[in-house]
Design a protein around this motif. Structure first.
Motif, short mmCIF file in Angstrom:
data_model
loop_
_atom_site.label_atom_id
_atom_site.label_comp_id
_atom_site.label_asym_id
_atom_site.label_seq_id
_atom_site.Cartn_x
_atom_site.Cartn_y
_atom_site.Cartn_z
N THR A 25 0.85 -1.20 0.00
CA THR A 25 0.00 0.00 0.00
C THR A 25 0.88 1.24 0.00
OG1 THR A 25 -1.94 1.01 1.04
CG2 THR A 25 -0.22 0.25 2.54
N TRP A 29 -2.47 6.20 -1.51
CA TRP A 29 -3.70 5.41 -1.70
C TRP A 29 -4.60 5.55 -0.47
CZ3 TRP A 29 -7.06 1.91 0.18
CH2 TRP A 29 -7.95 1.30 -0.71
N ARG A 33 -8.20 7.31 -0.75
CA ARG A 33 -9.38 6.44 -0.73
C ARG A 33 -10.11 6.44 0.61
NH1 ARG A 33 -11.00 6.35 -5.29
NH2 ARG A 33 -12.27 4.52 -4.94
N CYS A 107 -20.12 -0.44 15.27
CA CYS A 107 -19.76 0.99 15.17
C CYS A 107 -20.93 1.92 15.48
CB CYS A 107 -19.22 1.29 13.78
SG CYS A 107 -17.79 0.28 13.37
N ARG A 146 -4.47 -5.82 3.24
CA ARG A 146 -4.35 -4.37 3.03
C ARG A 146 -5.69 -3.66 2.93
NH1 ARG A 146 -2.44 -3.47 -3.30
NH2 ARG A 146 -4.23 -4.49 -4.26
N SER A 147 -6.75 -4.43 2.55
CA SER A 147 -8.04 -3.76 2.36
C SER A 147 -8.73 -3.44 3.69
CB SER A 147 -8.96 -4.59 1.47
OG SER A 147 -9.31 -5.78 2.13
N MET A 204 -14.68 -8.15 5.38
CA MET A 204 -15.56 -7.08 4.92
C MET A 204 -15.60 -7.01 3.41
SD MET A 204 -15.25 -3.08 5.94
CE MET A 204 -13.72 -2.82 5.08
N GLY A 206 -15.81 -4.34 1.19
CA GLY A 206 -15.63 -2.89 1.34
C GLY A 206 -16.62 -2.05 0.54
N GLN A 207 -16.77 -2.38 -0.73
CA GLN A 207 -17.65 -1.54 -1.57
C GLN A 207 -19.11 -1.65 -1.15
OE1 GLN A 207 -17.16 -2.01 -5.76
NE2 GLN A 207 -15.03 -1.33 -5.74
N VAL A 209 -20.19 -2.36 1.90
CA VAL A 209 -20.35 -1.63 3.17
C VAL A 209 -20.40 -0.13 2.89
CG1 VAL A 209 -19.26 -1.09 5.39
CG2 VAL A 209 -19.26 -3.44 4.56
N HIS A 241 -20.35 8.72 11.94
CA HIS A 241 -19.35 7.70 12.28
C HIS A 241 -18.14 7.89 11.36
CE1 HIS A 241 -17.22 4.13 13.08
NE2 HIS A 241 -17.63 3.48 11.99
N ALA A 243 -15.60 6.55 9.42
CA ALA A 243 -15.14 5.30 8.79
C ALA A 243 -14.31 5.58 7.54
CB ALA A 243 -16.32 4.41 8.44
N ASN A 244 -14.80 6.51 6.72
CA ASN A 244 -14.11 6.81 5.47
C ASN A 244 -14.51 8.22 5.04
OD1 ASN A 244 -13.56 7.09 2.64
ND2 ASN A 244 -13.33 4.87 2.49
N ARG A 246 -14.65 9.51 2.25
CA ARG A 246 -15.49 9.56 1.05
C ARG A 246 -16.95 9.26 1.38
NH1 ARG A 246 -14.38 5.86 -2.89
NH2 ARG A 246 -13.20 4.56 -1.47
N ASN A 271 -10.95 4.54 11.94
CA ASN A 271 -12.27 4.08 12.41
C ASN A 271 -12.10 3.40 13.77
OD1 ASN A 271 -14.63 2.67 12.87
ND2 ASN A 271 -14.86 1.94 10.77
#
Ligand code: COA
Length: 316
Positions: A25, A29, A33, A107, A146-147, A204, A206-207, A209, A241, A243-244, A246, A271
């Motif tokens: 990673t 990135w 992301r 969460c 890594r994800s 998970m 990812g997409q 979630v 929350h 988390a990301n 984006r 997170n």
């Protein structure tokens, strides 16, 4: 109403560059992301110590003694023990004598604990409830994946809830699903248990979630506003929350709201699961961001699947 908040993060932290050495990673990135630059991870201390420190700080900011508490609710996926509960550990450490228990809404734990606390206070049964949210996701992360490994940190946040009319709306929701986000419980060896693979690690999609998170946050905030006869324009601050970045950006644009209304500390902590919202709330309270009468929309989502939103008039 929330009369005090507190938080505590582990003293050790790991920046994105640390993960460049661990998995395939890059800082670029992760930053682009997720918006995460750093996360605090337990190494020397215990989760109980963080939870206790957050609880003490919340009591101090509320001007409340532990002996005055009627109940302690801890939101956590798992404390340092299966038994005693984290609630009982915190109760002992702060010197309270009230009942204490844990709930697990991943969460979204803060929203679930707040709804339970509000219900018990509204019923007249209790007057003062301490909510403590603490999670140690680093226990459940596969640090070769890594994800997921770059996303999570550890931490604790707490709030004192008392009778009052500042909580204007709260609704929690669940939709049972173990496909999008799960952590298998690791089991000790026994003559009867046949070991499966990836026991105890967070898994998970990812997409998926991501999509769930955006629709849960945006949908539940719109629903909250409609129920109160207001619009997102009437909200002064959104605390989602963490988390990301984006996910927060998409919520901003779908709700048609400016950046400055969305408070974040994601870059520093990643997170932190149930701790994420009370940690953010406490930091902003201490910075003096909120003034009396400000309308806050607080929205959480996570594994379960669980999600929820509340609207809170800041009582100051
Ligand atoms: N560094 C570099 N590349 C990575 C990476 C990392 N840390 N993690 C994943 N990738 C790669 C993937 O392997 C994939 O590579 P490929 O195209 O060669 O297969 C590529 O990046 C795109 O993967 P994708 O999953 O589409 O990325 P994404 O943009 O959706 O971001 C998440 C992945 C996990 C950051 C994002 O989906 C997310 O944040 N989802 C929500 C997770 C969440 O909030 N969970 C907690 C809920 S409480």
């Amino acid at each position: 109403m929330i009369t005090g908040t507190g938080s505590c993060a582990p003293s050790s932290s790991a920046g994105n560059v640390f993960f460049e050495r661990l998995v395939d990673t890059t800082d670029e990135w992760i930053t682009a992301r997720t918006g995460i630059k750093n996360r605090h991870i337990i190494s020397g201390e215990t989760l109980s110590e963080l939870a206790t420190a957050a609880a003490r700080r919340a009591l101090e900011s509320a001007g409340t003694e532990a002996a005055e508490l009627d109940l302690i609710i801890c939101a956590t996926m798992q404390g340092d023990y299966i038994i005693p509960s984290m609630g009982c550990v915190v109760q002992r450490e702060i010197g309270a004598t009230c009942p204490a228990f844990d709930l697990n809404a991943a969460c979204a734990g803060f929203l679930f604990a707040l709804d339970v606390a509000d219900g018990l206070i509204s019923s007249g049964k209790y007057n003062k409830i301490l909510i403590v949210c603490s999670d140690q996701l680093s226990k459940f992360i596969d640090y070769s994946d890594r994800s997921t490994c770059v996303l999570f940190g550890d931490g604790a946040g707490a709030a004192v809830v008392e009778r009052g009319d500042s909580l204007r709306y709260i609704r929690i929701c669940s939709k049972g699903d173990a496909d999008l986000l799960s952590i298998n419980s690791a089991r000790p060896k026994s003559p009867f248990f046949v070991e499966g693979k990836s026991q105890g690690y967070l898994a998970m999609s990812g997409q998926d979630v991501f999509k769930f998170a955006v629709s849960a946050v945006v949908g539940s905030i719109k629903e909250a506003c409609a129920a109160m006869g207001i619009t997102p324009d009437d909200i002064d601050y959104f605390l989602l929350h963490q988390a990301n970045g984006r996910i927060i950006d998409m919520a901003k644009s779908q709700l048609g709201q400016p950046c400055e209304k969305f408070l974040t500390n994601l870059a520093e902590y990643g997170n932190t699961s149930a701790a994420s919202i009370p940690l953010l709330l406490d930091e902003q309270r201490r910075k003096g961001t909120f003034k009396r009468g400000d309308m806050l929309a607080i929205s959480g989502f996570g594994g379960g699947l669980c999600w929820g939103t509340c609207l809170l008039k800041w009582a100051g």
